[in-house]
Design a protein around this motif. Structure first.
Motif, short mmCIF file in Angstrom:
data_model
loop_
_atom_site.label_atom_id
_atom_site.label_comp_id
_atom_site.label_asym_id
_atom_site.label_seq_id
_atom_site.Cartn_x
_atom_site.Cartn_y
_atom_site.Cartn_z
N ALA A 177 -13.67 -5.57 -1.87
CA ALA A 177 -15.00 -4.75 -1.87
C ALA A 177 -16.20 -5.81 -0.52
N ALA A 222 -9.71 -6.75 -6.03
CA ALA A 222 -10.45 -5.97 -5.96
C ALA A 222 -12.26 -6.19 -5.52
N SER A 278 -11.19 5.47 0.84
CA SER A 278 -11.37 4.63 -0.13
C SER A 278 -9.78 4.07 -0.73
N VAL A 280 -13.60 0.70 -2.66
CA VAL A 280 -12.51 0.19 -4.33
C VAL A 280 -12.47 1.24 -5.47
N THR A 281 -12.05 2.04 -5.52
CA THR A 281 -12.76 2.89 -6.82
C THR A 281 -12.25 2.44 -8.36
N GLN A 334 -7.54 2.33 -4.16
CA GLN A 334 -7.33 2.24 -5.89
C GLN A 334 -7.34 0.80 -5.82
N VAL A 335 -6.85 0.25 -6.94
CA VAL A 335 -6.01 -1.67 -7.19
C VAL A 335 -5.24 -2.33 -7.70
N TYR A 358 0.85 -1.62 0.03
CA TYR A 358 0.20 0.34 0.36
C TYR A 358 0.71 1.04 0.26
#
Length: 436
Positions: free
Chosen positions: A224, A220, A167, A230-231, A169-170, A129
């Motif tokens: 969730a 992802a 939130s 996750v955006t 992102q992946v 991360y």
């Protein structure tokens, strides 16, 4: 299967702890976790011409002389049988003629992988991360499952909940391997059924064009489900050096992966192992560098490389050429007690005639004719099948109570492939002696 039980099983079943031949003495001193040295030691073949054959061996030789003329085998066959204890040649037919070996190539790939990486090696998949992005980093694990990713997702979700980002992102990082290419002797028709484009990240062994993004999308969704917002979509990116490790998963031991790969003849695992072996030897993860390392390893073990030419790890390449003598030499190497702790898993991974779930199982119509049915449970052998090339190489205990190593590689038969396989099964039953 534990490392100790597998090694002991291979050694005690097939070969006693007698005198190690010169080529195999060299094998014992190769460091299993270090890159192969630049100098290649080209040894002579382990095969020796026999002074005389015992009655059981003479029967094998006489019967093979007749049965190798079977029209189902076509005009081109390289074959050899040796005694596993003495290394003596029992029978040969164009044994040094290099032919297209199909999946028998995996025996060479396995030898190099176990030698360079070591049987205890494990492949690691990580989730890191940084700056609002969770990156799934591929480590070349072709056995990674959705369940493994779900366990990672559970850990990641718990850490993120504690840290408090609203939130994420992946992204996926599969930079361990270069972008996929076609090997010499491949065509794009192989994708994605025969083999998937070789990438460092895949889940559930899925055959899709982009296995890395596919794995990222799965991850992802799992995040969730664990309550992580996750955006955006999943994209490819290289993880930053400062990214924090959130979770990781380690594969099973390489020894188990090799055994499974040989049992079912998994092309994807073979190609991944080729790249991982190249990296461990300090070379780029390419077809060219991986196969160069295979040659180095075999050469240092003293395996004959005359006529040996490979361009991939799986044997899908139609440009590969290996003589039956060299395949038998590789099996002889793996079957030696001194090499059991490193290479014995190759012998343990050979499909057994009649073994359901393997490439010699009844579902594939193997060893089910009147001539070969007697060898069910008595022959362990690696299969190989391409259009115009069928191979069968392995071990069996013959009528004299001694283990024999055999290799039969057929090219260019006009017969139905199922009929050719039946004929090869009959040759293996002949070596066993049950079809006398």
């Amino acid at each position: 299967m534990s490392n100790s039980s597998s090694a002991g099983h291979a050694g005690s079943r097939h070969r006693g702890r007698g005198t190690i031949r010169p080529a195999l003495r060299r094998a014992a001193v190769i460091a299993v976790t270090a890159p192969v040295a630049g100098t290649i030691l080209f040894g002579t073949s382990a095969f020796a011409a026999p002074a005389t054959l015992d009655p059981a061996e003479q029967s094998i030789a006489d019967n093979l002389d007749v049965r190798v003329q079977d029209t189902r085998l076509g005009p081109t066959l390289s074959g050899v049988v040796i005694d596993a204890d003495s290394g003596g040649l029992v029978w040969g037919h164009d044994a040094t003629t290099a032919l297209m070996p199909a999946s028998n190539t995996k025996l060479a790939t396995s030898t190099a992988a176990l030698t360079i990486l070591g049987p205890d090696h494990r492949f690691t998949t990580k989730a890191v991360y940084g700056d609002g992005v969770v990156t799934l980093v591929g480590g070349g694990d072709r056995t990674l499952t959705s369940a493994d990713l779900d366990t990672m997702a559970r850990t990641v979700a718990a850490v993120l909940k504690e840290a408090g980002p609203s939130s994420v992102q992946v992204r996926v990082d599969d930079s361990l391997f270069p972008a996929p290419t076609l090997a010499t002797g491949w065509n794009d028709g192989y994708y994605p059924d025969s083999v998937a484009p070789v990438r460092a990240l895949v889940v559930d062994g899925r055959h899709v064009t982009d296995t890395s993004v596919d794995a990222g999308r799965t991850f992802a969704k799992l995040l969730a489900r664990r309550g992580v917002t996750v955006t955006g979509g999943v994209a490819r990116a290289t993880a930053g050096t400062g990214a924090a490790l959130l979770a990781q998963h380690q594969s099973g031991a390489l020894s188990d992966i090799v055994e499974h790969m040989l049992k079912v003849s998994d092309n994807d695992i073979a190609e991944t192992l080729l790249r991982a072996t190249a990296l461990a030897a300090g070379r780029p993860a390419t077809f060219e560098d991986g196969t160069a390392v295979v040659r180095q390893v075999l050469g240092q073990y003293g395996v004959s490389l005359t006529g040996f030419e490979i361009h991939d790890g799986s044997g899908l390449s139609r440009a590969n050429r290996i003589p039956a003598r060299t395949i038998a030499d590789i099996l002889d190497l793996a079957d030696t007690a001194a090499n059991g702790p490193t290479l014995g898993y190759i012998v343990d991974g050979l499909p057994v005639a009649g073994e359901a779930g393997s490439t010699l199982g009844p579902e594939w119509g193997r060893f089910d004719t009147a001539d070969s049915r007697c060898a069910v449970g008595r022959v362990s052998a690696k299969t190989g099948t391409l259009t115009g090339a069928i191979a069968l190489s392995g071990l069996t205990k013959a009528g004299d109570g001694r283990w024999k190593i055999f290799s039969f590689i057929e090219n260019d038969s006009a017969a139905d492939p199922a009929a050719t396989k039946d004929a090869l099964d009959g040759l293996a039953a002949t070596v066993n002696g049950c079809w006398a």
